[in-house]
Scaffold this motif. Structure first.
Motif, mmCIF file in Angstrom:
data_model
loop_
_atom_site.group_PDB
_atom_site.id
_atom_site.type_symbol
_atom_site.label_atom_id
_atom_site.label_comp_id
_atom_site.label_asym_id
_atom_site.label_seq_id
_atom_site.Cartn_x
_atom_site.Cartn_y
_atom_site.Cartn_z
ATOM 1 N N PRO A 64 34.996 14.387 32.241
ATOM 2 C CA PRO A 64 35.593 14.574 30.915
ATOM 3 C C PRO A 64 36.560 13.438 30.603
ATOM 4 O O PRO A 64 37.236 12.928 31.504
ATOM 5 C CB PRO A 64 36.319 15.923 31.027
ATOM 6 C CG PRO A 64 36.547 16.105 32.493
ATOM 7 C CD PRO A 64 35.387 15.455 33.179
ATOM 8 N N ASN A 65 36.612 13.039 29.358
ATOM 9 C CA ASN A 65 37.503 11.954 28.966
ATOM 10 C C ASN A 65 38.735 12.487 28.231
ATOM 11 O O ASN A 65 38.928 13.705 28.118
ATOM 12 C CB ASN A 65 36.740 10.906 28.146
ATOM 13 C CG ASN A 65 36.195 11.469 26.836
ATOM 14 O OD1 ASN A 65 36.877 12.162 26.092
ATOM 15 N ND2 ASN A 65 34.918 11.165 26.548
ATOM 16 N N ALA A 66 39.541 11.581 27.731
ATOM 17 C CA ALA A 66 40.805 11.969 27.104
ATOM 18 C C ALA A 66 40.611 12.851 25.878
ATOM 19 O O ALA A 66 41.470 13.685 25.560
ATOM 20 C CB ALA A 66 41.599 10.715 26.726
ATOM 21 N N ALA A 67 39.480 12.693 25.201
ATOM 22 C CA ALA A 67 39.224 13.520 24.016
ATOM 23 C C ALA A 67 38.931 14.964 24.415
ATOM 24 O O ALA A 67 39.451 15.912 23.805
ATOM 25 C CB ALA A 67 38.062 12.940 23.217
ATOM 26 N N HIS A 68 38.095 15.155 25.438
ATOM 27 C CA HIS A 68 37.829 16.514 25.931
ATOM 28 C C HIS A 68 39.137 17.188 26.369
ATOM 29 O O HIS A 68 39.399 18.350 26.046
ATOM 30 C CB HIS A 68 36.879 16.487 27.135
ATOM 31 C CG HIS A 68 35.519 15.944 26.846
ATOM 32 N ND1 HIS A 68 35.107 14.719 27.291
ATOM 33 C CD2 HIS A 68 34.461 16.473 26.164
ATOM 34 C CE1 HIS A 68 33.862 14.500 26.903
ATOM 35 N NE2 HIS A 68 33.447 15.555 26.218
ATOM 36 N N TRP A 120 45.381 12.800 17.104
ATOM 37 C CA TRP A 120 45.289 13.907 16.144
ATOM 38 C C TRP A 120 45.896 15.176 16.734
ATOM 39 O O TRP A 120 46.655 15.887 16.064
ATOM 40 C CB TRP A 120 43.820 14.116 15.773
ATOM 41 C CG TRP A 120 43.535 15.264 14.868
ATOM 42 C CD1 TRP A 120 43.926 15.406 13.570
ATOM 43 C CD2 TRP A 120 42.772 16.440 15.194
ATOM 44 N NE1 TRP A 120 43.451 16.603 13.068
ATOM 45 C CE2 TRP A 120 42.748 17.240 14.034
ATOM 46 C CE3 TRP A 120 42.107 16.865 16.339
ATOM 47 C CZ2 TRP A 120 42.074 18.474 14.007
ATOM 48 C CZ3 TRP A 120 41.435 18.071 16.307
ATOM 49 C CH2 TRP A 120 41.431 18.868 15.160
ATOM 50 N N VAL A 121 45.582 15.453 17.989
ATOM 51 C CA VAL A 121 46.132 16.639 18.654
ATOM 52 C C VAL A 121 47.656 16.537 18.756
ATOM 53 O O VAL A 121 48.360 17.514 18.506
ATOM 54 C CB VAL A 121 45.487 16.832 20.049
ATOM 55 C CG1 VAL A 121 46.253 17.864 20.862
ATOM 56 C CG2 VAL A 121 44.029 17.239 19.894
ATOM 57 N N LEU A 149 50.210 19.325 17.167
ATOM 58 C CA LEU A 149 51.170 20.054 17.987
ATOM 59 C C LEU A 149 52.593 19.651 17.647
ATOM 60 O O LEU A 149 53.520 20.467 17.728
ATOM 61 C CB LEU A 149 50.888 19.814 19.476
ATOM 62 C CG LEU A 149 49.564 20.393 19.975
ATOM 63 C CD1 LEU A 149 49.347 20.044 21.451
ATOM 64 C CD2 LEU A 149 49.491 21.914 19.779
ATOM 65 N N GLY A 150 52.771 18.403 17.206
ATOM 66 C CA GLY A 150 54.093 17.963 16.774
ATOM 67 C C GLY A 150 54.553 18.684 15.532
ATOM 68 O O GLY A 150 55.723 19.067 15.389
ATOM 69 N N GLU A 151 53.604 18.931 14.608
ATOM 70 C CA GLU A 151 53.923 19.687 13.384
ATOM 71 C C GLU A 151 54.380 21.099 13.725
ATOM 72 O O GLU A 151 55.150 21.726 12.996
ATOM 73 C CB GLU A 151 52.699 19.766 12.477
ATOM 74 C CG GLU A 151 52.298 18.442 11.850
ATOM 75 C CD GLU A 151 50.958 18.534 11.131
ATOM 76 O OE1 GLU A 151 50.422 19.665 11.037
ATOM 77 O OE2 GLU A 151 50.455 17.502 10.680
#
Length: 233
Positions: A65-69, A223-224, A228-230
């Motif tokens: 799995p990569n950073a996006a997964h 994007w994540v 999560l920051g919001e």
């Protein structure tokens, strides 16, 4: 809390070394789709189809799995509402990256299906022509993947999730394969915001409220982080 529904396609796994069927030089480029990914192709030459999926199974087993997964798994864990991941991929990398309850609308390479009675079981690393079903003993085992011309799995459940979505994202999808290509319209009809994250604009890019272009390992974690920051995540 707000529900997020995410559709992923081959583009999210490309940086893990798994090519799409539009890539040149990959497994898909060596075969016609009609020969290896249709019920008719399996009926004509089951040995060829099994060889093709055995090779894909080996390839997927080596992939990581990569950073996006991993970012989507983190979103699922830390988002205060529900995060539903629907994937067109059959590689299992979402689960390897920590995601849970993934809806595999096109099945999984790690599964076997009896074409006679519909029984499912874990696939051996290599499947052979005439492999018997553990339930009915019919020699009609096939990969548990959805081929062109077949109905994707769990569609009613997917549409229910889309109807309740506040945010819909399509990641690494071509926008050319239905019914998945129409999910953005289902979500918009329910009032959801929509975003596409892709290496290049998809065939359906004009249907989205927002588009973010670039490799998934960059765009998806950013994007994540923003989501999560919001929420103070």
């Amino acid at each position: 809390m707000e529900k997020i529904v995410i559709l992923t396609g081959a583009g999210i796994s490309a940086e893990s070394g798994l090519g799409t069927f539009r890539d040149e030089g990959g497994l898909w480029a060596q075969h016609r789709i009609e020969d290896v990914a249709t019920p008719e192709g399996f009926a004509r030459n089951p040995a060829l189809v099994h060889r093709f999926y055995n090779a894909r199974r080996v390839q997927a087993a080596k992939a990581q799995p990569n950073a996006a997964h991993k970012a989507l798994a983190r979103l699922q864990k830390d988002w205060p509402g529900e995060v539903v991941i629907v994937t067109q991929n059959v590689d299992g990398l979402h689960e390897a990256g920590g995601a849970e309850n993934v809806i595999h609308m096109h099945g999984v390479l790690a599964g076997a299906l009896c074409a006679t009675c519909g029984h499912r079981w874990p696939s051996p690393p290599e499947m052979e022509v005439g492999e018997p079903c553990p339930a009915c003993r019919s020699p009609t085992a096939r990969p548990d993947v959805v081929w062109f011309g077949e109905m994707p799995y769990q569609m009613d459940e997917i549409y229910d999730h889309l109807a309740g979505a506040a945010l819909f994202a399509a990641i690494g999808t071509s926008g050319q394969v239905y019914p998945a290509a129409a999910f953005v319209h289902e979500a918009q009809a329910a009032g959801a915001r929509t975003v596409e994250l892709n290496l290049a604009p998809s065939a359906g890019v004009s249907s989205f409220d927002e588009t973010r272009l670039g490799p998934a390992t960059g765009t998806v974690p950013r994007w994540v982080e923003e989501l999560l920051g919001e929420r103070g995540g």
